[in-house]
Each structure stands twice: as C-alpha cells, then as structure tokens.
Design a protein around this motif. Structure first.
Motif, PDB file in Angstrom:
ATOM      1  N   LEU A  43       0.172  66.254  33.782  1.00  0.00           N
ATOM      2  CA  LEU A  43      -0.856  66.322  32.746  1.00  0.00           C
ATOM      3  C   LEU A  43      -0.985  65.030  31.936  1.00  0.00           C
ATOM      4  O   LEU A  43      -1.857  64.920  31.082  1.00  0.00           O
ATOM      5  N   GLY A  44      -0.082  64.068  32.170  1.00  0.00           N
ATOM      6  CA  GLY A  44      -0.155  62.806  31.440  1.00  0.00           C
ATOM      7  C   GLY A  44       0.433  62.861  30.039  1.00  0.00           C
ATOM      8  O   GLY A  44       0.098  62.044  29.183  1.00  0.00           O
ATOM      9  N   ILE A  45       1.338  63.788  29.792  1.00  0.00           N
ATOM     10  CA  ILE A  45       1.992  63.895  28.480  1.00  0.00           C
ATOM     11  C   ILE A  45       3.224  63.003  28.519  1.00  0.00           C
ATOM     12  O   ILE A  45       4.152  63.250  29.279  1.00  0.00           O
ATOM     13  N   SER A  46       3.241  61.960  27.707  1.00  0.00           N
ATOM     14  CA  SER A  46       4.316  60.968  27.808  1.00  0.00           C
ATOM     15  C   SER A  46       5.356  61.051  26.696  1.00  0.00           C
ATOM     16  O   SER A  46       6.429  60.465  26.819  1.00  0.00           O
ATOM     17  N   GLU A  47       5.068  61.742  25.619  1.00  0.00           N
ATOM     18  CA  GLU A  47       6.057  61.910  24.544  1.00  0.00           C
ATOM     19  C   GLU A  47       6.247  63.392  24.309  1.00  0.00           C
ATOM     20  O   GLU A  47       5.297  64.106  24.019  1.00  0.00           O
ATOM     21  N   ILE A  48       7.500  63.827  24.456  1.00  0.00           N
ATOM     22  CA  ILE A  48       7.780  65.256  24.382  1.00  0.00           C
ATOM     23  C   ILE A  48       8.919  65.559  23.405  1.00  0.00           C
ATOM     24  O   ILE A  48       9.702  64.678  23.059  1.00  0.00           O
ATOM     25  N   ARG A  49       8.977  66.810  23.024  1.00  0.00           N
ATOM     26  CA  ARG A  49      10.081  67.325  22.212  1.00  0.00           C
ATOM     27  C   ARG A  49      10.548  68.620  22.857  1.00  0.00           C
ATOM     28  O   ARG A  49       9.757  69.493  23.166  1.00  0.00           O
ATOM     29  N   ILE A  50      11.854  68.724  23.051  1.00  0.00           N
ATOM     30  CA  ILE A  50      12.442  69.955  23.575  1.00  0.00           C
ATOM     31  C   ILE A  50      13.331  70.525  22.478  1.00  0.00           C
ATOM     32  O   ILE A  50      14.302  69.892  22.064  1.00  0.00           O
ATOM     33  N   ILE A  51      12.971  71.703  22.017  1.00  0.00           N
ATOM     34  CA  ILE A  51      13.713  72.360  20.942  1.00  0.00           C
ATOM     35  C   ILE A  51      14.766  73.262  21.570  1.00  0.00           C
ATOM     36  O   ILE A  51      14.439  74.212  22.280  1.00  0.00           O
ATOM     37  N   HIS A  52      16.029  72.938  21.321  1.00  0.00           N
ATOM     38  CA  HIS A  52      17.122  73.707  21.914  1.00  0.00           C
ATOM     39  C   HIS A  52      17.972  74.394  20.869  1.00  0.00           C
ATOM     40  O   HIS A  52      18.826  75.197  21.200  1.00  0.00           O
ATOM     41  N   GLY A  53      17.770  74.098  19.616  1.00  0.00           N
ATOM     42  CA  GLY A  53      18.556  74.691  18.546  1.00  0.00           C
ATOM     43  C   GLY A  53      19.854  73.919  18.332  1.00  0.00           C
ATOM     44  O   GLY A  53      20.260  73.117  19.168  1.00  0.00           O
ATOM     45  N   LYS A  54      20.486  74.143  17.197  1.00  0.00           N
ATOM     46  CA  LYS A  54      21.709  73.403  16.861  1.00  0.00           C
ATOM     47  C   LYS A  54      22.926  74.051  17.495  1.00  0.00           C
ATOM     48  O   LYS A  54      23.617  73.450  18.287  1.00  0.00           O
ATOM     49  N   GLY A  55      23.201  75.270  17.179  1.00  0.00           N
ATOM     50  CA  GLY A  55      24.301  76.021  17.790  1.00  0.00           C
ATOM     51  C   GLY A  55      25.548  75.215  18.075  1.00  0.00           C
ATOM     52  O   GLY A  55      25.975  74.370  17.291  1.00  0.00           O
ATOM     53  N   LYS A  56      26.145  75.468  19.235  1.00  0.00           N
ATOM     54  CA  LYS A  56      27.368  74.771  19.647  1.00  0.00           C
ATOM     55  C   LYS A  56      27.070  73.549  20.493  1.00  0.00           C
ATOM     56  O   LYS A  56      27.983  72.853  20.928  1.00  0.00           O
ATOM     57  N   GLY A  57      25.792  73.317  20.792  1.00  0.00           N
ATOM     58  CA  GLY A  57      25.412  72.132  21.546  1.00  0.00           C
ATOM     59  C   GLY A  57      25.331  72.331  23.051  1.00  0.00           C
ATOM     60  O   GLY A  57      25.157  71.367  23.801  1.00  0.00           O
ATOM     61  N   VAL A  58      25.448  73.572  23.519  1.00  0.00           N
ATOM     62  CA  VAL A  58      25.420  73.834  24.955  1.00  0.00           C
ATOM     63  C   VAL A  58      24.045  73.495  25.541  1.00  0.00           C
ATOM     64  O   VAL A  58      23.953  72.756  26.526  1.00  0.00           O
ATOM     65  N   LEU A  59      22.985  74.025  24.942  1.00  0.00           N
ATOM     66  CA  LEU A  59      21.648  73.740  25.454  1.00  0.00           C
ATOM     67  C   LEU A  59      21.286  72.264  25.284  1.00  0.00           C
ATOM     68  O   LEU A  59      20.632  71.686  26.152  1.00  0.00           O
TER      69      LEU A  59
END
Length: 129
Positions: A43-59
């Motif tokens: 789709l030509g999207i070059s800047e992204i954000r992936i929200i994984h949450g803070k938690g223990k850092g596994v995701l």
C-alpha cells in the motif's frame, strides 16, 4: 478489511500506519506482523507504529526481532512520545509502487481492501481446524 464480530456482525477495519496487538495472542503476533509489513509495502505505507503494550516486554521483543530481520525495515525503535515502551515505530523501504498507483489494477482503498485480513485469518486459523 473485514473482521467478524462476536455476534456475527461484520465490522470493517482500515489498514493504517498503526497496528494494535492488544487483541491478539502472542502466538499470533509473528504471522500478523509479517503480513502487516507486506501490506504496508503493497500500500506504500512507509512509517508505521506497532502497539504492543508495556507489560513484561514479550510482545515488544517479538515485534522488534521481526523488524530487525525484515529487509524492508530501514530503522525502528521505541516510540518517542507518551507511548514510550508500549509501542515501536519503524520506517520502511517501499519496494514497489503502491498498488493504488499501478496501472495494471484499478485503485483500491485500504478501507475496502479485505484481502489482508482474509489471508491473515487463513494463516492464523488453518492449524486449528
């Protein structure tokens, strides 16, 4: 993209520059993130954000390991705003013209492109049936 709601209602979701992983199991995340990166490229999207949450850092570790191994990723790191450790921002190198600009196919809006979620659903649930 379309996603069936628990009551059988179809809810249309848009493919955007943000992917929220809060509603997915850790085992689903690797395939989801890889497919999301492919769709962003398409789709030509070059800047992204992936929200994984803070938690223990596994995701966060899963996401950042995938980003580190993907040749489309130019740079990535924890978000520099109030999201901080709860989200990872990345910049992607787009390998081809966005699909909506290709002459061989009619323009498609991410709002109406359900293919991504249909392919993802098949990948995630094929081993469960």
């Amino acid at each position: 993209m379309a996603n069936k709601h628990a009551k059988g209602k179809i809810v249309r979701l848009e493919i955007t520059d943000t992917l929220d992983l809060h509603h997915f199991k850790p085992s689903e995340v690797p395939d989801l993130v890889r497919e999301y990166l492919r769709e962003c490229d398409r789709l030509g999207i070059s800047e992204i954000r992936i929200i994984h949450g803070k938690g223990k850092g596994v995701l966060r570790k899963i996401v950042q390991d995938i980003l580190a191994a993907d040749p489309r990723v130019i740079a990535y790191g924890s978000a520099n705003d109030r999201s901080g450790w709860g989200a990872t921002d990345a910049r992607l190198k787009i390998s081809a013209q966005p699909e909506s600009k290709q002459a061989s196919e009619p323009p498609r809006s991410p709002k109406t492109d359900v293919g991504f979620w249909q392919r993802l659903k098949k990948k995630l649930f094929r081993s469960r049936t």
